[in-house]
Design a protein around this motif. Sequence first.
Motif, PDB file in Angstrom:
ATOM      1  N   THR A   1     -16.086   2.710  -1.699  1.00 34.25           N
ATOM      2  CA  THR A   1     -14.885   2.840  -0.866  1.00 34.25           C
ATOM      3  C   THR A   1     -14.725   1.643   0.076  1.00 34.25           C
ATOM      4  O   THR A   1     -13.972   1.711   1.054  1.00 34.25           O
ATOM      5  N   THR A   2     -15.407   0.565  -0.225  1.00 34.03           N
ATOM      6  CA  THR A   2     -15.349  -0.617   0.629  1.00 34.03           C
ATOM      7  C   THR A   2     -13.917  -1.110   0.788  1.00 34.03           C
ATOM      8  O   THR A   2     -13.076  -0.916  -0.096  1.00 34.03           O
ATOM      9  N   CYS A   3     -13.636  -1.758   1.898  1.00 33.28           N
ATOM     10  CA  CYS A   3     -12.299  -2.251   2.188  1.00 33.28           C
ATOM     11  C   CYS A   3     -11.923  -3.422   1.290  1.00 33.28           C
ATOM     12  O   CYS A   3     -10.837  -3.455   0.717  1.00 33.28           O
ATOM     13  N   SER A   4     -12.837  -4.373   1.142  1.00 31.55           N
ATOM     14  CA  SER A   4     -12.567  -5.528   0.293  1.00 31.55           C
ATOM     15  C   SER A   4     -13.879  -6.140  -0.157  1.00 31.55           C
ATOM     16  O   SER A   4     -14.913  -6.013   0.504  1.00 31.55           O
TER      17      SER A   4
ATOM     18  N   GLN B   1       0.783  -1.230   0.000  1.00 26.12           N
ATOM     19  CA  GLN B   1       0.000   0.000   0.000  1.00 26.12           C
ATOM     20  C   GLN B   1       0.821   1.290   0.000  1.00 26.12           C
ATOM     21  O   GLN B   1       0.503   2.214  -0.753  1.00 26.12           O
TER      22      GLN B   1
ATOM     23  N   GLU C   1      -9.078   5.226   6.169  1.00 20.31           N
ATOM     24  CA  GLU C   1     -10.304   6.018   6.239  1.00 20.31           C
ATOM     25  C   GLU C   1     -10.423   6.805   4.946  1.00 20.31           C
ATOM     26  O   GLU C   1      -9.534   7.589   4.610  1.00 20.31           O
TER      27      GLU C   1
ATOM     28  N   ARG D   1      -9.389  -5.289  -3.477  1.00 21.11           N
ATOM     29  CA  ARG D   1      -8.832  -4.760  -2.234  1.00 21.11           C
ATOM     30  C   ARG D   1      -8.628  -3.243  -2.372  1.00 21.11           C
ATOM     31  O   ARG D   1      -8.019  -2.775  -3.332  1.00 21.11           O
ATOM     32  N   GLN D   2      -9.111  -2.504  -1.368  1.00 24.50           N
ATOM     33  CA  GLN D   2      -8.946  -1.051  -1.352  1.00 24.50           C
ATOM     34  C   GLN D   2      -7.484  -0.639  -1.293  1.00 24.50           C
ATOM     35  O   GLN D   2      -7.102   0.428  -1.786  1.00 24.50           O
ATOM     36  N   LYS D   3      -6.626  -1.476  -0.705  1.00 29.16           N
ATOM     37  CA  LYS D   3      -5.231  -1.122  -0.488  1.00 29.16           C
ATOM     38  C   LYS D   3      -4.483  -0.832  -1.782  1.00 29.16           C
ATOM     39  O   LYS D   3      -3.391  -0.247  -1.753  1.00 29.16           O
TER      40      LYS D   3
ATOM     41  N   ASP E   1      -0.835  -2.588   5.062  1.00 23.28           N
ATOM     42  CA  ASP E   1      -1.888  -2.832   4.078  1.00 23.28           C
ATOM     43  C   ASP E   1      -3.293  -2.714   4.664  1.00 23.28           C
ATOM     44  O   ASP E   1      -4.269  -3.142   4.039  1.00 23.28           O
ATOM     45  N   SER E   2      -3.399  -2.129   5.853  1.00 21.38           N
ATOM     46  CA  SER E   2      -4.720  -1.956   6.461  1.00 21.38           C
ATOM     47  C   SER E   2      -5.557  -0.974   5.641  1.00 21.38           C
ATOM     48  O   SER E   2      -5.032  -0.049   5.020  1.00 21.38           O
ATOM     49  N   CYS E   3      -6.869  -1.156   5.659  1.00 27.38           N
ATOM     50  CA  CYS E   3      -7.741  -0.231   4.954  1.00 27.38           C
ATOM     51  C   CYS E   3      -7.664   1.149   5.607  1.00 27.38           C
ATOM     52  O   CYS E   3      -7.528   1.265   6.828  1.00 27.38           O
TER      53      CYS E   3
END
Length: 297
Positions: free
Chosen positions: A148-151, A94, A115, A156-158, A111-113
């Motif tokens: 904008t979902t995380c996954s 990321q 905000e 994957r948003q990352k 690699d955390s989602c």
Amino acid sequence: MPAAARSDSPRPPRRRYSLALATAFGLAATSLGLWASDSAAAPAVPTPDHVVVVVFENHGYGQVMGNSGAPYINSLAAGGASLTASYAETHPSQPNYYALFSGDTQGVTDDSCVEPGFSDEANLASELMANGKTWASYNESLPAEGSTTCSSGKYRQKHNPWFGFDNVPTSTAHTFGAFPRDYATLPTVSFVVPNMCSDMHDCSVGTGDTWLKNNLKGYADWAKTHNSLLLITFDEDNRLSGNRIPTVLYGQQVKAGATSATTYNHYDVLRTLETMHGLPHAGNAANAKDITGIWNN
């Protein structure tokens, strides 16, 4: 400039002649200076009508370049250019996407989602839009336009740093299904992000290579005759190659078969994209360098 003196004109006194000669040399030097200045001001990179950037995942240079399992990417390098000393910034994935998009990792270290809209810093998209250019991203397996979902499934948003900026409308983030069939309607610059299989993260190099051919060969062929550019790069290597990654450029203004051994990184790629369109340079791109030596101009 004044007309040259007639051959039958009285010769001026020596001092006046010397002054005239000095003036002539001065004007000539000024003209040469202007010419040199204009030459120096000539653009080091072309200005493509459209640029499409495709980002793959987690493979070192030697895993892709020269690999018979990636025939299409290697054919693009043969017909375009390959940067043989191209490097990512860090690990994991990321932060590299943020570096490539905004010239800074924006404090992202894993690699955390994130905000959505956590940063208001300048980035490639905000610069393009502020300067009357257009921007979009096309994200494979994104569950809905602007999501904008995380996954979701293989998405994957990352891998989508534009969601981290409040100055980039989420409406510019599209599913890959929205990639135009009429390439002339593409934005000035767009990013294409394959899903976790197509980007070679969870699947093979061959899978990603085939995906690229099946989905973007039409654009690549069109770019070759329509002043446009396809740029393929990777977020990072497999942690075994010193973060050396493949970067391939293909299009009308790229010298066929060119290579460059100059060391480049994500900040240099961003700077080059900005320079192409007369944009300011975000973050560390301000101290980076343009990619040169591979263009037809």
